[in-house]
Design a protein around this motif. Structure first.
Motif, PDB file in Angstrom:
ATOM      1  N   ALA A  81       0.842  -1.195   0.000  1.00 48.62           N
ATOM      2  CA  ALA A  81       0.000   0.000   0.000  1.00 48.62           C
ATOM      3  C   ALA A  81       0.879   1.248   0.000  1.00 48.62           C
ATOM      4  N   GLU A  82       0.301   2.347  -0.475  1.00 48.07           N
ATOM      5  CA  GLU A  82       1.041   3.594  -0.586  1.00 48.07           C
ATOM      6  C   GLU A  82       1.573   4.092   0.753  1.00 48.07           C
ATOM      7  N   GLN A  83       0.780   3.957   1.811  1.00 49.22           N
ATOM      8  CA  GLN A  83       1.239   4.419   3.118  1.00 49.22           C
ATOM      9  C   GLN A  83       2.382   3.558   3.650  1.00 49.22           C
ATOM     10  N   ASP A  84       2.474   2.299   3.220  1.00 47.00           N
ATOM     11  CA  ASP A  84       3.569   1.437   3.656  1.00 47.00           C
ATOM     12  C   ASP A  84       4.824   1.608   2.813  1.00 47.00           C
ATOM     13  N   SER A  85       4.677   2.062   1.585  1.00 45.65           N
ATOM     14  CA  SER A  85       5.832   2.182   0.694  1.00 45.65           C
ATOM     15  C   SER A  85       6.411   3.597   0.649  1.00 45.65           C
ATOM     16  N   GLY A  86       5.793   4.546   1.295  1.00 46.32           N
ATOM     17  CA  GLY A  86       6.221   5.938   1.215  1.00 46.32           C
ATOM     18  C   GLY A  86       7.658   6.176   1.639  1.00 46.32           C
ATOM     19  N   ALA A  87       8.044   5.660   2.784  1.00 45.45           N
ATOM     20  CA  ALA A  87       9.408   5.879   3.284  1.00 45.45           C
ATOM     21  C   ALA A  87      10.432   5.189   2.396  1.00 45.45           C
ATOM     22  N   ALA A  88      10.098   4.016   1.904  1.00 47.38           N
ATOM     23  CA  ALA A  88      11.021   3.276   1.039  1.00 47.38           C
ATOM     24  C   ALA A  88      11.232   4.009  -0.279  1.00 47.38           C
ATOM     25  N   ILE A  89      10.170   4.580  -0.817  1.00 50.05           N
ATOM     26  CA  ILE A  89      10.282   5.323  -2.075  1.00 50.05           C
ATOM     27  C   ILE A  89      11.080   6.604  -1.871  1.00 50.05           C
ATOM     28  N   GLU A  90      10.883   7.278  -0.728  1.00 53.32           N
ATOM     29  CA  GLU A  90      11.677   8.476  -0.426  1.00 53.32           C
ATOM     30  C   GLU A  90      13.166   8.139  -0.344  1.00 53.32           C
ATOM     31  N   THR A  91      13.484   7.024   0.270  1.00 55.92           N
ATOM     32  CA  THR A  91      14.875   6.589   0.362  1.00 55.92           C
ATOM     33  C   THR A  91      15.441   6.308  -1.024  1.00 55.92           C
ATOM     34  N   ALA A  92      14.637   5.677  -1.885  1.00 54.10           N
ATOM     35  CA  ALA A  92      15.084   5.397  -3.256  1.00 54.10           C
ATOM     36  C   ALA A  92      15.269   6.695  -4.039  1.00 54.10           C
ATOM     37  N   GLU A  93      14.404   7.675  -3.800  1.00 55.47           N
ATOM     38  CA  GLU A  93      14.553   8.967  -4.475  1.00 55.47           C
ATOM     39  C   GLU A  93      15.826   9.681  -4.032  1.00 55.47           C
ATOM     40  N   ASP A  94      16.163   9.554  -2.739  1.00 54.15           N
ATOM     41  CA  ASP A  94      17.387  10.177  -2.232  1.00 54.15           C
ATOM     42  C   ASP A  94      18.634   9.527  -2.826  1.00 54.15           C
ATOM     43  N   ALA A  95      18.544   8.251  -3.135  1.00 53.15           N
ATOM     44  CA  ALA A  95      19.696   7.519  -3.667  1.00 53.15           C
ATOM     45  C   ALA A  95      19.636   7.357  -5.185  1.00 53.15           C
ATOM     46  N   ALA A  96      18.802   8.156  -5.859  1.00 57.51           N
ATOM     47  CA  ALA A  96      18.601   7.977  -7.300  1.00 57.51           C
ATOM     48  C   ALA A  96      19.881   8.189  -8.097  1.00 57.51           C
ATOM     49  N   LEU A  97      20.621   9.229  -7.791  1.00 59.24           N
ATOM     50  CA  LEU A  97      21.844   9.506  -8.545  1.00 59.24           C
ATOM     51  C   LEU A  97      22.909   8.446  -8.289  1.00 59.24           C
ATOM     52  N   SER A  98      23.068   8.028  -7.052  1.00 55.34           N
ATOM     53  CA  SER A  98      24.074   7.003  -6.768  1.00 55.34           C
ATOM     54  C   SER A  98      23.690   5.669  -7.411  1.00 55.34           C
ATOM     55  N   ALA A  99      22.395   5.352  -7.468  1.00 52.78           N
ATOM     56  CA  ALA A  99      21.955   4.129  -8.139  1.00 52.78           C
ATOM     57  C   ALA A  99      22.239   4.212  -9.635  1.00 52.78           C
ATOM     58  N   ALA A 100      22.005   5.378 -10.224  1.00 55.63           N
ATOM     59  CA  ALA A 100      22.260   5.548 -11.657  1.00 55.63           C
ATOM     60  C   ALA A 100      23.754   5.467 -11.965  1.00 55.63           C
TER      61      ALA A 100
END
Length: 190
Positions: free
Chosen positions: A107-126
């Motif tokens: 659910a969106e409320q359960d995935s929010g923090a995980a998605i924020e973490t992925a957004e913060d690490a977007a450049l390093s992942a790329a």
């Protein structure tokens, strides 16, 4: 010649709520999973077998999933954080992370923090993705081929990265240590 026995028909195996509970326990013991994935697994087992219990099969699936959640064998927030972190470390972008969490039934409320973490690490992942695939500054040699650049951008997009990040990384030529160091610094890499 020996007679062959008919293959055992697994779809006719009787299944009760107690056996379904055993299957669920074995599943969560073996795999990190979400509530939705466990429910899908149990529903599939019910469809593949002959239900012999007096309770409704789908109600039993939901009750078992509730029980597994109460026992803390299932935690969708923790699963989302683990899954997003693993995908980011593999070099996948935010869009792929979001799509996978949606497919896993988080659910969106359960995935929010995980998605924020992925957004913060977007450049390093790329940057990790480019390093692994030897794109841009990690290429063996420089190439001015526009078709090759299009294919590399398409690979970045399929991996879930934004066009802006893909172009930014691919604009750094191989061997430009200063630009690579600046890119690594922005990404938060060593």
């Amino acid at each position: 010649m020996a007679k062959r026995r008919a293959p055992f028909d697994r779809s006719k195996r009787p299944l009760s709520a107690a056996k379904l509970d055993e299957l669920a326990l074995a599943y969560v013991a073996r795999f990190a999973t979400s509530r939705a994935k466990l429910t899908r697994y149990l529903s599939r087992k019910v469809r593949e077998s002959e239900w012999i219990d007096e309770r409704d099969a789908m109600a039993a699936c939901a009750a078992i999933a509730d029980r597994m959640e109460r026992l803390n064998y299932l935690d969708d927030r923790q699963y989302a954080a683990m899954r997003a972190g693993a995908m980011t470390r593999r070099g996948l972008g935010v869009r792929r992370v979001k799509a996978q969490l949606y497919a896993d039934g988080i659910a969106e409320q359960d995935s929010g923090a995980a998605i924020e973490t992925a957004e913060d690490a977007a450049l390093s992942a790329a940057v990790g993705f480019a390093r692994r695939r030897r794109f841009g500054p990690f290429a063996v040699r420089s190439s001015d081929d526009p078709k090759l650049r299009e294919r590399q951008i398409a690979a970045f997009l399929r991996a879930g990265h934004s066009m802006t990040i893909a172009r930014r990384i691919l604009d750094v030529p191989p061997g430009d240590d200063a630009a690579l160091a600046a890119l690594d610094e922005d990404a938060g890499l060593d």
